[in-house]
Scaffold this active site. Structure first.
Site, PDB file in Angstrom:
ATOM      1  N   TYR A 111       0.762  -1.141  -0.085  1.00  0.00           N
ATOM      2  CA  TYR A 111      -0.045  -0.084  -0.010  1.00  0.00           C
ATOM      3  C   TYR A 111       0.885   1.098   0.112  1.00  0.00           C
ATOM      4  O   TYR A 111       0.440   2.042   0.685  1.00  0.00           O
ATOM      5  CB  TYR A 111      -0.973   0.208   1.317  1.00  0.00           C
ATOM      6  CG  TYR A 111      -1.694  -1.371   1.540  1.00  0.00           C
ATOM      7  CD1 TYR A 111      -2.690  -1.607   0.571  1.00  0.00           C
ATOM      8  CD2 TYR A 111      -1.512  -1.899   2.832  1.00  0.00           C
ATOM      9  CE1 TYR A 111      -3.449  -2.869   0.733  1.00  0.00           C
ATOM     10  CE2 TYR A 111      -2.168  -3.037   2.999  1.00  0.00           C
ATOM     11  CZ  TYR A 111      -2.988  -3.556   1.874  1.00  0.00           C
ATOM     12  OH  TYR A 111      -3.870  -4.532   2.199  1.00  0.00           O
ATOM     13  N   TYR A 154     -14.042  -5.098   4.001  1.00  0.00           N
ATOM     14  CA  TYR A 154     -13.054  -5.444   3.705  1.00  0.00           C
ATOM     15  C   TYR A 154     -12.699  -7.055   3.765  1.00  0.00           C
ATOM     16  O   TYR A 154     -12.728  -7.467   5.040  1.00  0.00           O
ATOM     17  CB  TYR A 154     -11.790  -4.517   4.170  1.00  0.00           C
ATOM     18  CG  TYR A 154     -10.157  -5.164   3.759  1.00  0.00           C
ATOM     19  CD1 TYR A 154     -10.045  -4.363   2.513  1.00  0.00           C
ATOM     20  CD2 TYR A 154      -9.568  -5.976   4.436  1.00  0.00           C
ATOM     21  CE1 TYR A 154      -8.551  -4.950   2.070  1.00  0.00           C
ATOM     22  CE2 TYR A 154      -8.348  -6.238   4.140  1.00  0.00           C
ATOM     23  CZ  TYR A 154      -7.821  -5.840   2.678  1.00  0.00           C
ATOM     24  OH  TYR A 154      -6.794  -6.403   2.396  1.00  0.00           O
ATOM     25  N   ASP A 161     -16.459 -13.302   8.263  1.00  0.00           N
ATOM     26  CA  ASP A 161     -15.024 -13.137   8.242  1.00  0.00           C
ATOM     27  C   ASP A 161     -14.403 -12.455   9.555  1.00  0.00           C
ATOM     28  O   ASP A 161     -14.589 -11.350   9.670  1.00  0.00           O
ATOM     29  CB  ASP A 161     -14.711 -12.235   7.008  1.00  0.00           C
ATOM     30  CG  ASP A 161     -13.287 -11.958   6.976  1.00  0.00           C
ATOM     31  OD1 ASP A 161     -12.655 -12.258   7.837  1.00  0.00           O
ATOM     32  OD2 ASP A 161     -13.006 -11.220   5.722  1.00  0.00           O
ATOM     33  N   LYS A 187      -5.060 -13.876  11.293  1.00  0.00           N
ATOM     34  CA  LYS A 187      -4.387 -12.976  12.037  1.00  0.00           C
ATOM     35  C   LYS A 187      -3.810 -13.412  13.505  1.00  0.00           C
ATOM     36  O   LYS A 187      -2.869 -14.077  13.279  1.00  0.00           O
ATOM     37  CB  LYS A 187      -5.277 -11.744  12.171  1.00  0.00           C
ATOM     38  CG  LYS A 187      -5.343 -11.040  10.851  1.00  0.00           C
ATOM     39  CD  LYS A 187      -5.900  -9.445  11.041  1.00  0.00           C
ATOM     40  CE  LYS A 187      -6.103  -8.718   9.717  1.00  0.00           C
ATOM     41  NZ  LYS A 187      -4.718  -8.203   9.031  1.00  0.00           N
TER      42      LYS A 187
END
Ligand code: PLP
Length: 429
Positions: free
Chosen positions: A22, A150, A244, A273
């Site tokens: 990014y 997202y 999610d 994560k």
């Protein structure tokens, strides 16, 4: 504050070749050289110590370099660092699958391992599409997803992200077209959503949502009632619901999984994560019995055709098992509750600042929303001067620290945010 001139050789040389995430590489500042991390602290090459306010993209539930996870990985490294999962089994992966099946709500019993969050979302989407094909139902290939959502950066994941907020605008027209709608939050929203499902039900493979907090699409919160509604309406109309939990899973919102707060069981859940305690790359797509059952037959072509090379990697799974031990033994959820109380109290003064449009807290996530995007470049050095690692994105300044962060460290983080935003508000808002 470390400058490029003081950077070690490996950083100066490597930075000529490394492509950062990014990041506009033409103007990118040299990244900070981290040589060690412990608990909530990052140690830089020049001796600077930073308190990490975002837990390396929300992975560090137990803090960096936890001795129990380190020991488990080291012991596994001595025996079996890796073996393929196709046709061969390893103990850490089998034990982890068993533990996740027990821990996950309801009959989410069937665990498919991958290496990254995005790939687990891809797998969940493939599971949903093939679920209908295997049941002899054609045409159900689209997903319903939500504004501000997202779900990752790979192709299918991008298609279910918010098309405007989700950083993927360039790829419009190339990605599969999904149905991206506002998250239903009231009676009118619920009626519109139910009508959409009734109208387009024959095209829909599944509904995908980040439960309670939509993270990288703007740190937007919603109530458990929205999730209960999604479960109710999807069940009533025969749709698959994918949660999610890559960001929200493993305690971030005060319960092991966010879905528990709504008392619902999705058909498929994705995790990553904090799954490995933030030590090694690992993710999972976990399916309920009825989803798994749709892939069972005498025919090879109803099998799930997916298989990441490193799936079920023994080191990553050993780290995840050690992480689950820590959730069992240590008061992580109480720590999250204490962080939440602190964030609520200490971020509140930001509300009064010109240029701040909202301050909100859920679990161990504290958000200050600004009235404009793109202030990160100005804010970053001010945070570093105060010894904290905070990485604003869009118009969002937020904290999501490791759960083991101390009171002093937390006060340093919240103090820095209030202090820096006061200056920002005076000088720039
Ligand atoms: N889903 C959610 C909710 C996420 O927050 C992320 C990453 O931030 C992903 C998916 C993608 O995970 P990864 O970056 O590991 O591919």
């Amino acid at each position: 504050m470390p400058e490029a001139a003081a950077a070690p050789d490996w950083l100066r040389e490597g930075f000529k070749h490394l492509w950062l995430p990014y990041t506009q590489m033409q103007t990118a500042p040299t990244p900070l050289p981290v040589v060690r991390a412990e608990g909530a602290k990052l140690f830089l090459a020049d001796g600077t110590v930073l308190v990490d306010g975002i837990a390396s993209w929300w992975t560090q539930a137990h803090g960096y370099n936890h001795p129990h996870i380190r020991a488990a990985v080291a012991a596994q490294l001595e025996k079996l660092p890796h073996v393929m999962l196709g046709g061969l089994a390893n103990e850490p992966a089998m034990v982890l699958a068993t533990r996740l099946a027990k821990l996950a709500p309801g009959d989410l019993d069937h665990v498919f391992f991958c290496e990254s969050g995005s790939v687990s979302v891809e797998v969940a989407m493939k599971m949903a599409i093939q679920y209908w094909i295997n049941r002899g139902i054609r045409g159900r290939t689209r997903f319903v997803s939500f504004r501000h959502g997202y779900h990752g950066d790979t192709m299918a994941c991008m298609s279910v992200c918010d098309p405007d907020e989700g950083m993927h605008g360039h790829f419009k027209g190339y990605l599969p077209e999904q149905i991206v709608v506002p998250l239903p939050r009231d009676a009118a929203g619920e009626a519109a959503f139910a009508a959409l499902l009734a109208q387009r039900g024959g095209e829909i493979a599944g509904i995908i949502v980040e439960p309670l907090v939509q993270g990288a699409g703007g740190m937007k919160f919603h109530e458990p009632a929205s999730l209960s509604f999604l479960r109710r309406v999807s069940e009533a109309q025969g749709h698959l619901l994918i949660l999610d939990e890559i960001m929200t899973g493993f305690g971030r919102l005060g319960t092991m999984f966010a879905s528990e707060q709504a008392g619902i069981v999705p058909d498929i859940m994705t995790l990553s994560k904090a799954l490995s305690g933030g030590t090694l790359p690992l993710s999972a797509a976990i399916a309920r019995r009825h989803v798994f059952g749709a892939f069972l037959s005498d025919r090879p072509d109803t099998a799930l055709m997916h298989g990441p090379t490193y799936m079920g990697n023994p080191l990553a799974c050993a780290a995840a098992n050690a992480s689950l031990d820590l959730f069992e033994r240590e008061p992580r959820l109480q720590q999250v509750a204490a962080i939440e109380a602190h964030l609520r109290e200490r971020l509140a003064p930001c509300r009064a600042l010109k240029g701040v449009v909202d301050v909100r807290v859920k679990g161990a996530i504290g958000v200050v929303e600004l009235d404009r995007a793109g202030e990160g470049v100005w804010l970053r050095p001010h945070f570093l001067e105060r010894g904290v690692w905070v990485r604003p994105f869009g118009n969002i300044v937020y904290l999501a620290p490791p759960f083991v962060v101390s009171q002093d460290e937390l006060a340093q983080l919240t103090g820095a945010i209030v202090d820096v935003l006061q200056i920002w508000s005076r000088e720039r808002a």
